[in-house]
Design a protein around this motif. Structure first.
Motif, PDB file in Angstrom:
ATOM      1  N   VAL A 147      17.695  -3.371 -59.190  1.00 29.17           N
ATOM      2  CA  VAL A 147      17.617  -3.933 -57.850  1.00 29.17           C
ATOM      3  C   VAL A 147      17.267  -5.414 -57.957  1.00 29.17           C
ATOM      4  O   VAL A 147      16.250  -5.774 -58.559  1.00 29.17           O
ATOM      5  CB  VAL A 147      16.561  -3.195 -57.004  1.00 29.17           C
ATOM      6  N   GLY A 148      18.113  -6.262 -57.380  1.00 29.85           N
ATOM      7  CA  GLY A 148      17.894  -7.704 -57.429  1.00 29.85           C
ATOM      8  C   GLY A 148      17.800  -8.295 -56.032  1.00 29.85           C
ATOM      9  O   GLY A 148      17.593  -7.588 -55.044  1.00 29.85           O
ATOM     10  N   THR A 149      17.965  -9.596 -55.950  1.00 26.19           N
ATOM     11  CA  THR A 149      17.906 -10.304 -54.666  1.00 26.19           C
ATOM     12  C   THR A 149      19.035 -11.322 -54.592  1.00 26.19           C
ATOM     13  O   THR A 149      19.414 -11.919 -55.607  1.00 26.19           O
ATOM     14  CB  THR A 149      16.552 -11.012 -54.480  1.00 26.19           C
ATOM     15  N   ALA A 184      16.611   6.245 -50.296  1.00 23.44           N
ATOM     16  CA  ALA A 184      17.651   5.249 -50.041  1.00 23.44           C
ATOM     17  C   ALA A 184      17.332   4.497 -48.759  1.00 23.44           C
ATOM     18  O   ALA A 184      17.045   5.097 -47.714  1.00 23.44           O
ATOM     19  CB  ALA A 184      19.009   5.933 -49.943  1.00 23.44           C
ATOM     20  N   GLY A 185      17.366   3.167 -48.817  1.00 21.99           N
ATOM     21  CA  GLY A 185      17.071   2.331 -47.663  1.00 21.99           C
ATOM     22  C   GLY A 185      15.608   1.991 -47.495  1.00 21.99           C
ATOM     23  O   GLY A 185      15.260   1.200 -46.600  1.00 21.99           O
ATOM     24  N   GLN A 186      14.731   2.532 -48.330  1.00 25.68           N
ATOM     25  CA  GLN A 186      13.297   2.246 -48.200  1.00 25.68           C
ATOM     26  C   GLN A 186      12.998   0.827 -48.662  1.00 25.68           C
ATOM     27  O   GLN A 186      13.554   0.328 -49.638  1.00 25.68           O
ATOM     28  CB  GLN A 186      12.499   3.250 -49.038  1.00 25.68           C
ATOM     29  N   ARG A 229      15.572  -3.590 -50.174  1.00 25.29           N
ATOM     30  CA  ARG A 229      15.563  -2.153 -49.936  1.00 25.29           C
ATOM     31  C   ARG A 229      16.219  -1.413 -51.104  1.00 25.29           C
ATOM     32  O   ARG A 229      17.069  -1.970 -51.813  1.00 25.29           O
ATOM     33  CB  ARG A 229      16.281  -1.806 -48.631  1.00 25.29           C
ATOM     34  N   SER A 230      15.826  -0.169 -51.276  1.00 21.23           N
ATOM     35  CA  SER A 230      16.363   0.646 -52.370  1.00 21.23           C
ATOM     36  C   SER A 230      17.773   1.127 -52.024  1.00 21.23           C
ATOM     37  O   SER A 230      17.976   1.710 -50.941  1.00 21.23           O
ATOM     38  CB  SER A 230      15.448   1.845 -52.634  1.00 21.23           C
TER      39      SER A 230
END
Length: 405
Positions: free
Chosen positions: A65-67, A86-88, A174-175
């Motif tokens: 997970v990046g930005t 998912a989405g957290q 978000r995940s």
């Protein structure tokens, strides 16, 4: 006194003779093959040949997970080993600059809307005047062009506004999947910069109940491996426990390191108890051949070489010279393996105990499990006792006389 001396001498001589006889008998017993050598009966059984390699356990799906935007980490919502959906929300970046850009874009949109209203009014007025021939056609067309340009400027302002809103929303990371956080690279207050390469902030394993092993097998073994074969492996964390898996894929891309060619073999593993963790080293064995109810000979018997002093006189003179293996079946030959006549087998020789004699027997060999080897040809029979080593220190009986004092 003389009679007493004779009795003492007689007793001493008797003791010496008895001790010498016992010593001689002991030496003869020690020199017998069944006493000097360890033997094992040849039996029938099953044997499975396998190839082995080391590998690493990894999750089936590991998401980095990046930005997409730069900023300072303002809030952290998760830590190592946390379960996420998912989405957290995982973390938040400082959004002050991006929030200001959103407001600027909103103002640009309002300005473009105002310009469009003015352009629409001018175009309507010019159309009425052109119908009454109060303005030229050029002026009328200019008003239409200004109207179209105002509409385009409004669309451009709205697109920029939408882009800035998306960037502002990206400050909340978000995940993308449900899983477990296996790594967190950033800390609270740390600044991350998204430039040419997206920085990794958090690693999430989607499902640890299903894992995989990535192994590297040598090119000499890869020809015997097939997709769907069962694999067994152990890990250092549970040395007395065996796990099972299945060969999923043989990667066609070879790796060449110092002229050693290896291929990546991926093995799927069920991990319902989740005792297997990412990064563990797995010691993998894949069974490539199996035989049932075959004659088996211990590998120690194939490696055993008969000592010089235990060979018949004729064989002592011939002797095994370095680099010169004796022909199969000749008396006094040592054990070992040689290439057989068939391309898929080898020849070897074992020493068989027959009463007080040692008889070399040549055998044709099949597959092996590194403890026992399949016998596919030769005169070896079930129940024959083959020599696997020497008892004690393996030295021949001493010929030095017994010391009395």
């Amino acid at each position: 006194m003389k009679a007493k001396g004779k009795i003492v001498v007689f007793v001493l001589l008797t003791v010496v003779l008895l001790a010498g006889g016992l010593w001689y008998q002991k030496q003869r017993e020690a020199a017998r093959p069944e006493q000097r050598f360890r033997s094992q009966p040849v039996e029938r059984g099953e044997v499975q040949q396998s190839v082995s390699a080391n590998g690493t356990l990894n999750p089936v799906v590991l998401v980095n997970v990046g930005t997409q935007v730069s900023g300072t980490v303002r809030k952290l919502y998760v830590d190592f080993n946390d379960k996420v959906g998912a989405g957290q929300a995982l973390l938040e970046l400082d959004d002050a600059l991006l929030a200001a850009q959103v407001k600027q874009s909103e103002a640009n949109v309002a300005n473009a809307e105002s310009a469009l209203e003015l352009a629409q009014a001018n175009a309507t007025r010019m159309q009425s005047l052109y119908a009454q021939e109060y303005v030229s056609r050029q002026e009328f067309e200019q008003s239409q062009q200004a109207l179209k340009s105002a509409r385009a400027q409004l669309a451009l302002a709205r697109a920029q506004w939408q882009k800035d809103k998306v960037n502002h929303g990206n400050t909340v990371i978000r995940s993308p999947v449900s899983g477990v956080v296996v790594d967190r690279v950033v800390d609270l207050g740390q600044t991350v910069a998204a430039s040419f390469q997206t920085p990794v902030l958090i690693k999430i394993a989607q499902d640890l109940s299903e894992m995989r092993i990535d192994t590297s097998f040598a090119e000499a073994d890869i020809g015997n491996i097939r997709e769907g074969q069962k694999a067994k492996f152990t890990v250092d964390a549970f040395p007395n426990r065996n796990f099972t898996g299945e060969v999923q894929q043989i990667r066609l891309n070879p790796t060449n390191q110092q002229n050693v060619v290896t291929y990546n073999v991926r093995i799927t593993v069920a991990n319902p108890e989740q005792v297997l963790l990412p990064g563990m080293t797995a010691y993998v064995n894949i069974g490539v051949a199996r035989r049932d109810n075959v004659l088996l000979v211990p590998n120690a018997a194939l490696r055993f070489k008969l000592p010089e002093d235990a060979r018949p006189e004729g064989a002592k003179a011939a002797g095994d010279k370095p680099g010169n293996a004796a022909a199969p079946g000749k008396p006094g030959e040592g054990g070992g393996l040689r290439k057989g006549k068939r391309g898929d087998g080898q020849q070897g020789t074992v020493q068989v105990l027959v009463g007080d004699e040692i008889r070399p027997v040549a055998v044709q060999l099949g597959i092996t499990d590194n403890r026992n080897t399949e016998v596919v040809g030769g005169e070896l029979k079930p129940g024959d006792r083959v020599i696997v080593g020497e008892n004690g220190n393996g030295k021949k009986p001493s010929s030095v006389g017994m010391r009395m004092f």
